[in-house]
Design an enzyme around this catalytic site. Structure first.
Site, PDB file in Angstrom:
ATOM      1  CB  CYS A 102      -0.895  -0.015   1.244  1.00 38.23           C
ATOM      2  SG  CYS A 102      -1.958   1.443   1.387  1.00 38.23           S
ATOM      3  CG  HIS A 144      -5.820  -2.266  -1.045  1.00 39.23           C
ATOM      4  ND1 HIS A 144      -4.741  -2.887  -0.434  1.00 39.23           N
ATOM      5  CD2 HIS A 144      -5.557  -0.930  -0.984  1.00 39.23           C
ATOM      6  CE1 HIS A 144      -3.875  -1.962  -0.028  1.00 39.23           C
ATOM      7  NE2 HIS A 144      -4.346  -0.764  -0.352  1.00 39.23           N
TER       8      HIS A 144
HETATM    9 NI    NI Z   1      -3.620   1.169  -0.168  1.00 38.50          NI
END
Ligand code: NI
Length: 191
Positions: A102, A144
């Protein structure tokens, strides 16, 4: 082109539930500029997706795009998609373990369980409603980004903390086995 700063884990806005955007607000110059900035920032960082709260704006807007992505070379392509007020509903109980990273969690990856088959409903940047089935790694990418809008990070979904790795150690020790497994999965599921 406007590339914005991506906030990192620990910033409170990443832990807030972002709020819905109404139709009148979506067409404003400010929100349309925000969407342009999300796209520019996602592309500049080689991200597969970016949520508005990752650049400090707590609205339910995210961008998703996968071309030849050096961060995730095994991901199937996704054309640029802007999702506003997305809602995801799993279609069944099938799950897959995906190694994720991320942009808001620099230099860390970990294994996360994601639904394989999901229904996604959202508005695009013009306010047009979409209702789509997404599968496989692409479904994982949508999950996500929607997690971000609920104040959740992939870290929260890692059930086995021993799967945490830096990007360097992932490349050295884990990448080959993961890519082999996930390539077979992509072949089977199709995206
Ligand atoms: Ni992310």
């Amino acid at each position: 082109m406007s590339v914005r700063e991506i906030l990192t884990v620990g910033h409170p806005v990443l832990r807030e539930r972002a709020r819905e955007v109404d139709a009148d607000e979506l067409v404003t110059a400010e929100v349309q500029q925000l969407i342009d900035d999300l796209v520019d920032t996602m592309r500049a960082a080689n991200g597969a997706g970016l949520a508005a709260n990752q650049i400090g704006v707590p609205l339910r807007i995210a961008t998703i795009e996968v071309n030849d992505n050096p961060r995730y070379p095994y991901k199937p392509r996704i054309p640029l998609t802007v999702v506003v007020n997305p809602v995801i509903v799993p279609l069944d109980d099938e799950v897959v373990e995906i190694n994720e990273g991320c942009l808001s969690v620099p230099n860390l990856r970990g294994d996360v369980r994601r639904h394989v088959n999901v229904r996604v409903r959202y508005l695009d940047r013009d306010g047009v409603a979409h209702d789509e089935i997404r599968r496989g790694l692409t479904a994982g990418t949508f999950q996500h980004e929607c997690d971000h809008l609920d104040g959740r990070l992939f870290l929260d979904r890692v059930t086995d903390p021993t799967t945490f790795t830096t990007w360097e150690q992932f490349e050295r020790f884990h990448r080959d086995a993961f890519v082999e497994r996930i390539t077979e999965f992509v072949r089977r599921v199709g995206s």
